[in-house]
Design an enzyme around this catalytic site. Structure first.
Site, PDB file in Angstrom:
ATOM      1  N   ARG A 100      25.767  -0.902  -4.387  1.00 60.43           N
ATOM      2  CA  ARG A 100      25.428  -1.743  -3.252  1.00 60.43           C
ATOM      3  C   ARG A 100      25.103  -3.161  -3.690  1.00 60.43           C
ATOM      4  O   ARG A 100      25.120  -4.078  -2.895  1.00 60.43           O
ATOM      5  CB  ARG A 100      24.238  -1.104  -2.516  1.00 60.43           C
ATOM      6  CG  ARG A 100      23.820  -1.823  -1.251  1.00 60.43           C
ATOM      7  CD  ARG A 100      24.973  -1.865  -0.259  1.00 60.43           C
ATOM      8  NE  ARG A 100      24.714  -2.743   0.877  1.00 60.43           N
ATOM      9  CZ  ARG A 100      25.000  -4.041   0.920  1.00 60.43           C
ATOM     10  NH1 ARG A 100      25.482  -4.664  -0.131  1.00 60.43           N
ATOM     11  NH2 ARG A 100      24.764  -4.736   2.022  1.00 60.43           N
ATOM     12  N   TYR A 101      24.746  -3.304  -4.960  1.00 59.72           N
ATOM     13  CA  TYR A 101      24.383  -4.604  -5.519  1.00 59.72           C
ATOM     14  C   TYR A 101      25.290  -4.855  -6.722  1.00 59.72           C
ATOM     15  O   TYR A 101      25.714  -3.909  -7.374  1.00 59.72           O
ATOM     16  CB  TYR A 101      22.920  -4.590  -5.985  1.00 59.72           C
ATOM     17  CG  TYR A 101      21.944  -4.076  -4.949  1.00 59.72           C
ATOM     18  CD1 TYR A 101      21.474  -4.917  -3.941  1.00 59.72           C
ATOM     19  CD2 TYR A 101      21.506  -2.755  -4.971  1.00 59.72           C
ATOM     20  CE1 TYR A 101      20.586  -4.452  -2.988  1.00 59.72           C
ATOM     21  CE2 TYR A 101      20.618  -2.285  -4.010  1.00 59.72           C
ATOM     22  CZ  TYR A 101      20.160  -3.129  -3.020  1.00 59.72           C
ATOM     23  OH  TYR A 101      19.284  -2.671  -2.087  1.00 59.72           O
ATOM     24  N   ARG A 104      23.714  -3.401 -10.353  1.00 58.65           N
ATOM     25  CA  ARG A 104      23.156  -2.069 -10.606  1.00 58.65           C
ATOM     26  C   ARG A 104      23.829  -0.997  -9.770  1.00 58.65           C
ATOM     27  O   ARG A 104      24.327  -1.267  -8.686  1.00 58.65           O
ATOM     28  CB  ARG A 104      21.648  -2.055 -10.385  1.00 58.65           C
ATOM     29  CG  ARG A 104      21.164  -2.616  -9.064  1.00 58.65           C
ATOM     30  CD  ARG A 104      19.746  -3.193  -9.285  1.00 58.65           C
ATOM     31  NE  ARG A 104      19.016  -3.415  -8.040  1.00 58.65           N
ATOM     32  CZ  ARG A 104      19.119  -4.521  -7.309  1.00 58.65           C
ATOM     33  NH1 ARG A 104      19.955  -5.477  -7.668  1.00 58.65           N
ATOM     34  NH2 ARG A 104      18.400  -4.662  -6.217  1.00 58.65           N
ATOM     35  N   CYS A 113      17.429  20.005  -6.789  1.00 56.39           N
ATOM     36  CA  CYS A 113      16.057  19.523  -6.951  1.00 56.39           C
ATOM     37  C   CYS A 113      15.178  20.749  -7.134  1.00 56.39           C
ATOM     38  O   CYS A 113      15.577  21.861  -6.789  1.00 56.39           O
ATOM     39  CB  CYS A 113      15.583  18.749  -5.723  1.00 56.39           C
ATOM     40  SG  CYS A 113      16.635  17.334  -5.347  1.00 56.39           S
ATOM     41  N   CYS A 117      12.987  18.466  -0.199  1.00 54.74           N
ATOM     42  CA  CYS A 117      12.092  17.826   0.754  1.00 54.74           C
ATOM     43  C   CYS A 117      12.776  17.849   2.116  1.00 54.74           C
ATOM     44  O   CYS A 117      13.946  17.471   2.226  1.00 54.74           O
ATOM     45  CB  CYS A 117      11.837  16.387   0.327  1.00 54.74           C
ATOM     46  SG  CYS A 117      11.369  16.276  -1.418  1.00 54.74           S
ATOM     47  N   CYS A 120      14.479  14.567   3.301  1.00 51.26           N
ATOM     48  CA  CYS A 120      15.374  13.901   2.341  1.00 51.26           C
ATOM     49  C   CYS A 120      16.501  13.142   3.047  1.00 51.26           C
ATOM     50  O   CYS A 120      17.164  13.673   3.932  1.00 51.26           O
ATOM     51  CB  CYS A 120      15.971  14.926   1.394  1.00 51.26           C
ATOM     52  SG  CYS A 120      17.078  14.179   0.174  1.00 51.26           S
ATOM     53  N   ARG A 122      19.229  12.372   1.656  1.00 55.01           N
ATOM     54  CA  ARG A 122      20.509  12.934   1.212  1.00 55.01           C
ATOM     55  C   ARG A 122      20.594  14.408   1.571  1.00 55.01           C
ATOM     56  O   ARG A 122      21.200  15.213   0.871  1.00 55.01           O
ATOM     57  CB  ARG A 122      20.701  12.746  -0.291  1.00 55.01           C
ATOM     58  CG  ARG A 122      20.876  11.304  -0.626  1.00 55.01           C
ATOM     59  CD  ARG A 122      21.524  11.082  -1.990  1.00 55.01           C
ATOM     60  NE  ARG A 122      21.178   9.727  -2.377  1.00 55.01           N
ATOM     61  CZ  ARG A 122      20.276   9.417  -3.297  1.00 55.01           C
ATOM     62  NH1 ARG A 122      19.683  10.357  -4.004  1.00 55.01           N
ATOM     63  NH2 ARG A 122      19.999   8.170  -3.531  1.00 55.01           N
ATOM     64  N   ASP A 280      14.053   7.075   6.112  1.00 52.79           N
ATOM     65  CA  ASP A 280      15.403   6.750   6.573  1.00 52.79           C
ATOM     66  C   ASP A 280      15.757   7.595   7.787  1.00 52.79           C
ATOM     67  O   ASP A 280      15.310   8.734   7.916  1.00 52.79           O
ATOM     68  CB  ASP A 280      16.424   7.012   5.464  1.00 52.79           C
ATOM     69  CG  ASP A 280      16.298   5.989   4.346  1.00 52.79           C
ATOM     70  OD1 ASP A 280      16.043   4.816   4.643  1.00 52.79           O
ATOM     71  OD2 ASP A 280      16.440   6.387   3.174  1.00 52.79           O
ATOM     72  N   ASP A 317      15.387   0.750   3.964  1.00 46.44           N
ATOM     73  CA  ASP A 317      16.792   0.743   3.582  1.00 46.44           C
ATOM     74  C   ASP A 317      17.549   0.625   4.896  1.00 46.44           C
ATOM     75  O   ASP A 317      17.493   1.522   5.734  1.00 46.44           O
ATOM     76  CB  ASP A 317      17.127   2.057   2.858  1.00 46.44           C
ATOM     77  CG  ASP A 317      17.865   1.807   1.558  1.00 46.44           C
ATOM     78  OD1 ASP A 317      18.668   0.860   1.512  1.00 46.44           O
ATOM     79  OD2 ASP A 317      17.644   2.580   0.605  1.00 46.44           O
ATOM     80  N   LYS A 324      18.283  -2.496   0.644  1.00 49.71           N
ATOM     81  CA  LYS A 324      16.827  -2.460   0.771  1.00 49.71           C
ATOM     82  C   LYS A 324      16.291  -3.848   1.106  1.00 49.71           C
ATOM     83  O   LYS A 324      16.752  -4.835   0.571  1.00 49.71           O
ATOM     84  CB  LYS A 324      16.206  -2.008  -0.543  1.00 49.71           C
ATOM     85  CG  LYS A 324      16.505  -0.569  -0.901  1.00 49.71           C
ATOM     86  CD  LYS A 324      15.708  -0.175  -2.129  1.00 49.71           C
ATOM     87  CE  LYS A 324      15.996   1.241  -2.561  1.00 49.71           C
ATOM     88  NZ  LYS A 324      17.388   1.390  -3.048  1.00 49.71           N
TER      89      LYS A 324
END
Ligand SMILES: *Cc1c(COP(=O)(O)O)cnc(C)c1O
Ligand code: SF4
Length: 356
Positions: A100-101, A104, A113, A117, A120, A122, A280, A317, A324
């Site tokens: 996105r940048y 990075r 995981c 969560c 989440c 994702r 999100d 985000d 972000k």
């Protein structure tokens, strides 16, 4: 080159703990001693996993730990939000790598995981076999090597620390051999949900690949246990700067008192608060969303009341892939009845709907 599996090997203590995780409706209802409506249906849609350590932190129904890991029928009933809220796919030159940048990349190296969560972002991906494979990892590594502008690689998932130590080392060694990769970061919830995974052998492997940063993820002061403190201090003693990304969650931590206690606790275990995220707008998570003003109010209440070390950046985000943005009163360009108009890092305006 890279074996990929998090399952069924070895007899190390953390693997035994992970093997005892709760994944089925029968196990969960048995352990909690209660019935959860539509549990099987929810799990079919969004996988469940709870590590024994995290389960042991639940003290009663609907407490802050329970809400983060026990499936809720609201996941099916409230269909507001988007399947891929951050448009990660749109900014993915390859499956599992988001850029996105310019400087990075976010690189998914595990789809597992230790605990899933319920909030989440994702949710569409984690816990599904085959989203991350040894091919996607190899192609991601090749991409990073071929793109000299990428100086910061953020390993994420799923949770990178659920890889076996040698598998993770293969990835780190490859990245460290690329001259333009200056910084490697790992995003992991392991210190919170499976702190026993932070073993002496993991730590002595990690410290060979400095500069290496770890961002962990704690959301409530009750998650700061002696085991988590131990995990963080082992990492910090190995010279790894620790940050923490916290998600603001309705009914879990959306008060000044709770966030203040959490941030003070994090600094005590040597994890510097980094981001406080607006949750999100991922589908199946609407019951966790807070009004944007809650986060702004919490940050302004912290300012002046706690050390600057304890104050994270409040960050959203932007939906649709805006990236972000730190939310401070100045980033808000306009207030409409049901939306805020927010300026992103490129000076573009985005509309963020208010659900309150
Ligand atoms: C969050 C994120 C990063 C890292 O952002 P920082 O603000 O540098 O921590 C990089 N790429 C993507 C796609 C991200 O979502
Ligand atoms: S640990 Fe991170 S990636 Fe895994 S379920 Fe939780 S929020 Fe999602």
């Amino acid at each position: 080159m890279l074996g990929y599996t998090n399952e069924k090997q070895g007899s190390a203590f953390w693997q035994d703990l992970l093997a005892n995780r709760i994944e089925t409706a029968e196990e969960l209802e048995g352990r909690l001693g209660l019935k959860i409506p539509r549990l099987r249906e929810i799990i079919r849609k969004y996988p469940m996993r709870i590590s024994p350590h995290y389960l042991s932190l639940i003290k009663e129904k609907n407490d802050p730990i329970y809400k983060q890991c026990v499936p809720d029928p609201a996941e099916l009933e409230n269909d507001r939000g988007l399947v891929d809220p951050l448009a990660e796919e749109r900014f993915s030159p390859l499956p599992g790598l988001t850029r996105r940048y310019p400087d990075r990349v976010l690189f998914l190296v595990s789809d597992q995981c230790a605990t899933y969560c319920r909030f989440c972002n994702r949710k569409r991906k984690v816990g599904r076999r085959g989203t991350v494979t040894k091919e996607t990892i190899q192609e991601g590594l090749r991409y990073i090597k071929a793109h000299k502008e990428v100086r910061d690689v953020l390993l994420s998932g799923g949770d990178p620390l659920l890889l076996e130590t040698p598998q993770l080392e293969t990835i780190l060694r490859y990245l460290r051999d690329i001259p333009h990769v200056q910084i490697i970061r790992i995003g992991t919830r392991v210190p919170c949900v499976l702190p026993q995974r932070v073993t002496p052998s993991l730590v002595s492997m990690l410290k060979k690949y400095h500069p290496l940063y770890i961002n962990t993820h704690f959301n409530h002061p009750k998650e700061i246990t002696p085991e988590s403190a131990k995990a963080c201090s082992m990492l910090a003693d190995a010279g790894i700067p620790l940050g923490c990304q916290t998600v603001l969650l309705r009914g879990v931590n959306d008060s000044v008192k709770t966030i203040k206690q959490l941030m003070e606790g994090l600094v005590r275990i040597r994890a510097r608060p980094y981001y406080l995220f607006q949750a999100d707008q991922a589908r199946g998570t609407a019951h966790f969303w807070t009004p944007l003003d809650t986060g702004l109010e919490i940050i302004s209440a912290l300012q002046g009341n706690v050390s600057g070390l304890c104050i994270p950046h409040f960050c959203v985000d932007l939906p649709g892939g805006g990236g972000k943005v730190l939310l401070t009163p100045e980033s808000i360009q306009e207030r409409q009845k049901d939306a805020l108009i927010i300026k992103n890092f490129e000076g573009e305006l985005y509309e963020y709907p208010i659900y309150s």
